[in-house]
Motif scaffolding. Sequence first.
Motif, PDB file in Angstrom:
ATOM      1  N   PRO A  16      15.455 -24.480  46.948  1.00  0.00           N
ATOM      2  CA  PRO A  16      16.212 -23.206  47.247  1.00  0.00           C
ATOM      3  C   PRO A  16      17.089 -22.907  45.656  1.00  0.00           C
ATOM      4  O   PRO A  16      17.768 -23.877  45.333  1.00  0.00           O
ATOM      5  CB  PRO A  16      17.279 -23.394  48.466  1.00  0.00           C
ATOM      6  N   PRO A  17      17.146 -21.604  45.688  1.00  0.00           N
ATOM      7  CA  PRO A  17      17.991 -21.367  44.571  1.00  0.00           C
ATOM      8  C   PRO A  17      19.438 -21.800  44.252  1.00  0.00           C
ATOM      9  O   PRO A  17      20.101 -22.133  43.272  1.00  0.00           O
ATOM     10  CB  PRO A  17      17.883 -20.132  44.266  1.00  0.00           C
ATOM     11  N   GLY A  18      20.294 -21.628  45.559  1.00  0.00           N
ATOM     12  CA  GLY A  18      21.799 -21.895  45.655  1.00  0.00           C
ATOM     13  C   GLY A  18      22.365 -21.005  44.727  1.00  0.00           C
ATOM     14  O   GLY A  18      21.911 -20.075  44.186  1.00  0.00           O
ATOM     15  N   ALA A  19      23.502 -21.178  44.746  1.00  0.00           N
ATOM     16  CA  ALA A  19      24.496 -20.287  44.030  1.00  0.00           C
ATOM     17  C   ALA A  19      24.512 -20.736  42.483  1.00  0.00           C
ATOM     18  O   ALA A  19      24.135 -21.915  42.178  1.00  0.00           O
ATOM     19  CB  ALA A  19      25.979 -20.453  44.604  1.00  0.00           C
ATOM     20  N   GLY A  20      25.174 -19.824  41.875  1.00  0.00           N
ATOM     21  CA  GLY A  20      25.573 -20.085  40.493  1.00  0.00           C
ATOM     22  C   GLY A  20      24.780 -19.354  39.389  1.00  0.00           C
ATOM     23  O   GLY A  20      24.887 -19.667  38.207  1.00  0.00           O
ATOM     24  N   TRP A  21      23.572 -18.684  39.904  1.00  0.00           N
ATOM     25  CA  TRP A  21      22.573 -18.069  38.870  1.00  0.00           C
ATOM     26  C   TRP A  21      23.240 -16.718  38.198  1.00  0.00           C
ATOM     27  O   TRP A  21      24.040 -16.143  38.917  1.00  0.00           O
ATOM     28  CB  TRP A  21      21.286 -17.589  39.594  1.00  0.00           C
ATOM     29  N   THR A  22      22.945 -16.947  37.097  1.00  0.00           N
ATOM     30  CA  THR A  22      23.452 -15.539  36.118  1.00  0.00           C
ATOM     31  C   THR A  22      22.378 -14.487  36.070  1.00  0.00           C
ATOM     32  O   THR A  22      22.581 -13.718  35.386  1.00  0.00           O
ATOM     33  CB  THR A  22      23.869 -15.949  34.956  1.00  0.00           C
TER      34      THR A  22
END
Length: 374
Positions: free
Chosen positions: A78-84
């Motif tokens: 899963p991508p999760g949080a914190g992507w820009t």
Amino acid sequence: MSALEPTIALLAEMIAHPTVSDSGNRELVDVLAMRLRAEGARVRILPDASGTKANLLASLGPEGDGGLLLSGHLDVVPPGAGWTSDPFRLRRTGGRLYGRGTCDMKGFVAASVILLPQLAARGGPVHLALTHDEEVGCLGAQALSAQMAREGPRPAMAIIGEPTRMRVIEGHKGCFEYTTRFTGRDGHGSAPDRGINAAQAAARFAVRLDALASELREMRPQGVFDPPWSTISVGRVEAGVARNVIAGQAAVEWEMRPVSEAEARHVKHALGAHVEAEVAAHPGLGIETECFGEVAGLEPRRRNAARDLLLGVVGGAPGLVPFGTEAGIWQGLGLDAVLCGPGDIAQAHRPDEYLEESQLAACLDMLEALAART
């Protein structure tokens, strides 16, 4: 490099398919199957029981055993949080390709799909195995290898393109994952003797795991891996509903990364004895362990034609890695197996995962060199 831009375009298309392990991959499998069939490949799509996921096995060249297998997985974490930026839209900037799965490991898959016809032109069999559910126990590869054992083909060598910065890797530990569940009897915390406390049983189990981890360390103080010994790690403990309620349910999620099967058996035997003693001492207590995957390690071997072939192409010295892959499964099928793929494992499973364009170019160079050499 002429193949770089088409590979990046295919990678962008693959990243747009969010093939997270707990969802499906069939749309991407169908896209790749259509492309490979257009190149003349014999393609088999092997769905799982749900029908939402599938393995893909594509073959070019003469039928029968022998030849080269390129191996990759299509699922991502899963991508999760914190992507820009959008994790499922390829972003190309500063010589980097950002997106979930670029590094782990759709970059290698894209390169393999693009260059599979060129590899087949060398005259021998060449195969591409794309699997589901690697991130949750290598379930797809285990099913595919079992089917290949029954029906063929049986390649001679396998290259697993996990991110190694294009270094040749000849070994890694196994990865065994479990959840042990405890069923007791809940009740009021003021009368603990009237219940069966599953939380305390889970705590004793976790302490036993810790003691076994120390035993494993003493069994193998030196070796080629880092760390040399087999390891045990408790990842999550869950129990109870409130401080003043006897916990009727508990669970311990844990993993073991064995160097050898003998050490794995030692742990299982010791835990079996522990469970028997617990149940005898606490009548009514239930303890069950669910296995989520026992993926064999890749054993470094004196004779390994895949390793020797790749060293002749990319140079350097063979190494080891601490993370698990599907390579041990292919080795168990009788193939000489080796890891070599673009990207850095430090970028895998992180926000803003990326693959350097230079690494993807180096992967294409390696595959083109194999096509010319073998």
